[in-house]
Each structure stands twice: as C-alpha cells, then as structure tokens.
Design a protein around this motif. Structure first.
Motif, PDB file in Angstrom:
ATOM      1  N   LYS A   6       0.819  -1.214   0.000  1.00  0.00           N
ATOM      2  CA  LYS A   6       0.000   0.000   0.000  1.00  0.00           C
ATOM      3  C   LYS A   6       0.849   1.259   0.000  1.00  0.00           C
ATOM      4  CE  LYS A   6      -4.172  -1.346  -0.111  1.00  0.00           C
ATOM      5  NZ  LYS A   6      -4.984  -0.931  -1.227  1.00  0.00           N
ATOM      6  N   VAL A  30      -9.268   0.207   4.605  1.00  0.00           N
ATOM      7  CA  VAL A  30      -8.297  -0.632   3.891  1.00  0.00           C
ATOM      8  C   VAL A  30      -8.635  -2.105   4.155  1.00  0.00           C
ATOM      9  CG1 VAL A  30      -6.444   1.045   3.839  1.00  0.00           C
ATOM     10  CG2 VAL A  30      -6.670  -0.449   5.810  1.00  0.00           C
ATOM     11  N   THR A  34      -4.095  -6.044   5.076  1.00  0.00           N
ATOM     12  CA  THR A  34      -3.135  -5.080   4.547  1.00  0.00           C
ATOM     13  C   THR A  34      -2.009  -4.869   5.554  1.00  0.00           C
ATOM     14  OG1 THR A  34      -4.867  -3.923   3.342  1.00  0.00           O
ATOM     15  CG2 THR A  34      -2.850  -2.688   3.764  1.00  0.00           C
ATOM     16  N   LEU A  35      -0.772  -4.838   5.047  1.00  0.00           N
ATOM     17  CA  LEU A  35       0.369  -4.550   5.920  1.00  0.00           C
ATOM     18  C   LEU A  35       0.614  -3.049   5.948  1.00  0.00           C
ATOM     19  CD1 LEU A  35       3.136  -7.209   5.222  1.00  0.00           C
ATOM     20  CD2 LEU A  35       1.717  -6.948   7.266  1.00  0.00           C
ATOM     21  N   ILE A  36       0.833  -2.518   7.135  1.00  0.00           N
ATOM     22  CA  ILE A  36       1.249  -1.124   7.282  1.00  0.00           C
ATOM     23  C   ILE A  36       2.696  -1.167   7.751  1.00  0.00           C
ATOM     24  CG2 ILE A  36       0.937   0.999   8.615  1.00  0.00           C
ATOM     25  CD1 ILE A  36      -2.033   0.338   8.796  1.00  0.00           C
ATOM     26  N   ARG A  61      -0.341  -5.546  10.776  1.00  0.00           N
ATOM     27  CA  ARG A  61      -1.336  -5.999   9.801  1.00  0.00           C
ATOM     28  C   ARG A  61      -2.711  -5.496  10.221  1.00  0.00           C
ATOM     29  NH1 ARG A  61      -1.339 -12.161   9.269  1.00  0.00           N
ATOM     30  NH2 ARG A  61      -1.980 -11.913  11.417  1.00  0.00           N
ATOM     31  N   VAL A  62      -3.478  -5.018   9.249  1.00  0.00           N
ATOM     32  CA  VAL A  62      -4.839  -4.540   9.532  1.00  0.00           C
ATOM     33  C   VAL A  62      -5.750  -5.749   9.729  1.00  0.00           C
ATOM     34  CG1 VAL A  62      -6.801  -3.248   8.630  1.00  0.00           C
ATOM     35  CG2 VAL A  62      -4.470  -2.446   8.201  1.00  0.00           C
TER      36      VAL A  62
END
Lengths: 324, 154
Positions: A6, A30, A34-36, A61-62
């Motif tokens: 992302k 998101v 999803t990885l932040i 991770r979300v």
C-alpha cells in the motif's frame, strides 16, 4: 492474505503527474490483511561528509472489521393478498469478505397480522426483482455466501398472508443479517478469525443490522344486488302471465385491489321463460349461444364471465324473462 | 561470461549486506516503533492509552515514533529525518514537522500546500500528506530524542 504494498500507491500516482496522494476511497477502510510498514530515513553531516541511515521497519497488519448494513429496497408499502416479496439490501460495510446469517421475523409489534415467512432468496441475477426458479432459495436463518468488503446483495423475503385478514391491514417483516464470524459489542475480538489469519473485530454496527419491510393487505370485496322490473302487456307493472321481468344484477367491488375471474350466474325463476336475445353485460349485447363472447343463456339460467373488476368499479348484467 | 557477471553481482550484494553489520560505526542510530491509541472511560473522563498494535482496524489511530541517538563524540549537523507515510494510513494531525503532498518533492506547512483536484487546485488536507520531515540543525554528542506523528488507519 493480500500483501499489496500500500505504501507504494502514492508513488504510482506521482508518476502520472498528479499530487493526489490519498489512497483510493474505500468506504469500509483498507482491506483486512493489509500490511502497514513504516520506515524513517535520516541524513546528516558528520566529519566525513553526508551520511544516510534507515530506521528499522515497523510492520503491522490490519485486522478484519465485522460490519453490516441492512436496508429495505421497497420504496413504498408492498401490497399482499395471497403472497408477496419484500426486498432488502445487505451490504458488507466491513473490510474483509464475510458471510451473514439471514433471519426474517414476522413478529413485529404493532402488526395487524403476522405474515408467514415462506423462505428467503438471493438475487442471483442482480436485477433486484425476484425471479422464481432463477434466484437462489435460502431457508430462513441460513447463511449467505461470502460478500466482498463494500459489496452488497439483494435478499428477498417471501411471505404469505394468513387467513382472516382484512383490506388495509398492515404488517412489518424484519430482516436481520449477522456476521457469521460473530457479533457483539463493538470492539469484541474473535482471535484468528479474520481474513488472512488476523483477528476479526466487531465494528460499530455490532456486526449485525436489521431493517423492516412494510406490507399492506389489499383485498377487494364483492357485493351483488339483484333487482327485477315487471312490465305487463298492458303498459302496467302487474306480474301477470305474458308480463316481462327485466332482471338487473349489479356487481360492485369495494376495498382495494382487483377482483379477478368474476363469473356471474343466475337461474331463471320457476314459472318463467328466458326472453331470447336479452342478455347484456353493461351496454354490450351478448349472444345466447355458447361462443366466444362473455356469456350465454342456457336452458335453466344465464352465465356471464365479467372478468376483472377493480375496487370501486361495478359491472351490470341484465336479462329478461317472461312469466308463463 | 554471464555466470561470471552474476558472481560479481552477488559478491557486491554480499559486501553490501556485510556493511549493515558495521552500522554501529554510524554516528546516529534510528529506531522506529508503533503503538495504537486506545480510549477508555475512567471516572467519567476519557483516558487515552498507547498499546502494542495487536489488533488494528480501519479508524484506529496509530502513533509512530522514531528515536534517534547521536552516539558519536562529534556534533552532527543538518540532521533530516524523512518518513514516507504508509499508504494505508492518513496523517491525524500536523505537528513539529513539515509535510509533503507530492511524494517528498517539496515540503512545507500543510496550510501552505495545494493539490490537484478535479476542479483545479484545492488546499491540501491531512489525508493528502505523503511524507513528513523533521529538520534539526545539529545534534550534540550523546544526545537522544523522539520524533512522533500520529495517523489514522484508512
């Protein structure tokens, strides 16, 4: 788990010459999984010149947010005589794919009658109209297929009217969708139950929602009134042999909706004989024989197929008999 | 021939990796961390606490920190820390840093920046920020500090 990087999205946008850096609009946030990842870089001048250094990368991770919104798709009252179909939208307002337990309830306070829930159907072809034999039937209380984040399905609730209801009676039917992973107070966690192996967390909706569809009973009721007018051969109204009786049968529909397949039949009174060629439906003459028109006069009585009569309308059948 | 080139490349990479282990010789060290903000009700007032981000969902606020330490005996000058924002978060509030809304090309105060919109230029918003940057003129030897920004999961 879809590890789309992302953090690179803004770079792609930049290459197209726009400064619009925000991520694509996502109502549900998101996607789960999803990885932040965050890394800071420092540059500085020290003795030997300019140096550069990266921090470690922190990564998280979300998790999956469980949310749902249910709304009736029927803009107005749905009329019911024998059966009806109510339509609802079920929208996954969470951020991961989720299936929902769908339950319709006929018991809503204030109902004049409780309709019978015959079952549910999913709008398979997406036309928002129930197509029998096309749309997938589902038992009440069954679980939908998975709905993508931000995705929506149309759910039909198939209902029948109970006996003994009257024109104008109203009823509501409630559809509830509950996340199959689980529901509860916002913030409740289902460990490891989220998309991509993360946790699932109940969102603001409590991971369930409901809405109601409104039904109104629509019945037309029929009133028949028969009158007879005697005309004797001497210009008077005495019921003497040879006198003619003109019978008028007036069918009136009241209430709401239509009366369909209306057939009016009447036998000749004993001691009278039908006067050939006098049968009429409204102002239209009908032949006596059995043919393509709407009625016939037989040996013992008349039969007229008046068809459909809308509430508030009336139809008149007339015929003459002669006193023997 | 080709395999010879590949060998050289992999040797360079190996040397490059070896360089990381000598990072202790760098004058300054950076360390990043992230926490999630939890709000709890206590005696009728709202109390914010920072917790490890074990469960994070859209709408949660994250606090990213970068600690720095000048472990050398020399003054470090023109200390500039640049932090690209992860795409899945939006900056929650401005702070003691400059921001960029054009992928780090230009920096400034958010209020002074504009972005392209469908109808022309419009003032930049927090969600437009792509990078943030701290500029410290100098770091004395053996000094430390923490740089912080907070962001909301989109």
């Amino acid at each position: 788990m879809n590890n789309m990087p992302k953090q690179f999205v803004p770079l792609l946008l930049a290459s197209s010459g726009f400064a619009l850096a925000s991520a694509p609009a996502m109502a549900a946030g998101v996607p789960a999984g999803t990885l932040i990842e965050n890394t800071a870089t420092a540059s500085y001048d020290s003795g030997g010149g300019t140096q550069s250094i990266d921090s470690n990368t922190v990564s998280l991770r979300v998790d999956e947010l469980l949310d749902v919104a249910v709304a009736t798709r029927d803009g107005a009252l749905v009329t019911i005589r024998d059966s009806a179909v109510l339509a609802f939208s079920v929208t996954n307002t969470g951020n991961g794919p989720e299936s929902y337990v769908l339950t319709a309830s006929n018991s809503v306070s204030g109902n004049d009658f409780d309709s019978e829930i015959d079952g549910l159907a999913i709008d398979t072809n997406g036309n928002r109209v129930y197509d029998e034999g096309v749309d997938t039937l589902l038992a009440n209380g069954a679980t939908s297929t998975s709905i993508a984040a931000d995705g929506a399905i149309t759910v039909f609730v198939l209902v029948s009217a109970p006996t003994g209801i009257s024109d104008g009676d109203s009823s509501q039917v409630q559809l509830t969708a509950a996340a199959s992973t689980g529901t509860g107070a916002p913030g409740r966690v289902f460990s490891g139950a989220g998309e991509g192996g993360g946790d699932a967390v109940v969102g603001a909706s409590g991971a369930d929602d409901d809405d109601r569809g409104r039904l109104a009973a629509s019945f037309a009721s029929l009133t028949l009134a028969k009158t007879g007018v005697v005309s004797d051969p001497f210009g008077g109204s005495e019921p003497v042999p040879g006198a003619t009786i003109t019978y008028t049968i007036r069918a009136s529909a009241s209430g709401s909706g239509d009366i369909t397949g209306l057939v009016i039949s009447d036998n000749y009174p004993t001691g009278t004989t039908y006067a050939p060629g006098t049968l009429r439906l409204g102002s239209a003459n009908l032949t006596d024989g059995t043919d393509s028109d709407a009625g016939e006069a037989g040996a013992t009585g008349i039969v007229v197929r008046a068809g459909t009569l809308a509430a508030g309308a009336n139809q008149t059948v007339t015929f003459d008999v002669v006193i023997d | 021939m080709l395999s010879g080139i590949l060998l050289k490349v992999s040797l360079v990479m190996a040397l490059g990796l070896a360089g990381v282990s000598t990072a202790a010789q760098e004058a300054v060290a950076l360390h990043g961390d992230v926490k999630v903000v939890r709000v709890a009700e206590q005696n009728g007032s709202q109390v914010e606490t920072l917790e490890d981000p074990e469960k994070v969902v859209p709408g949660d606020r994250l606090v990213f920190t970068t600690s720095y330490h000048n472990g050398s005996t020399e003054v470090v000058e023109n200390f500039v820390v640049t932090n690209p924002l992860p795409g899945a978060v939006a900056l929650a509030q401005v702070g003691d840093f400059d921001v960029s809304v054009d992928d780090g090309t230009t920096f400034g105060e958010l209020a002074a920046l504009e972005v392209v919109s469908e109808t022309g230029m419009r003032p930049a918003e927090l969600s437009d920020v792509t990078h943030i940057r701290w500029v410290l003129q100098e770091l004395e030897p053996q000094t430390s500090g923490i740089l912080t920004y907070s962001a909301v999961v989109r």
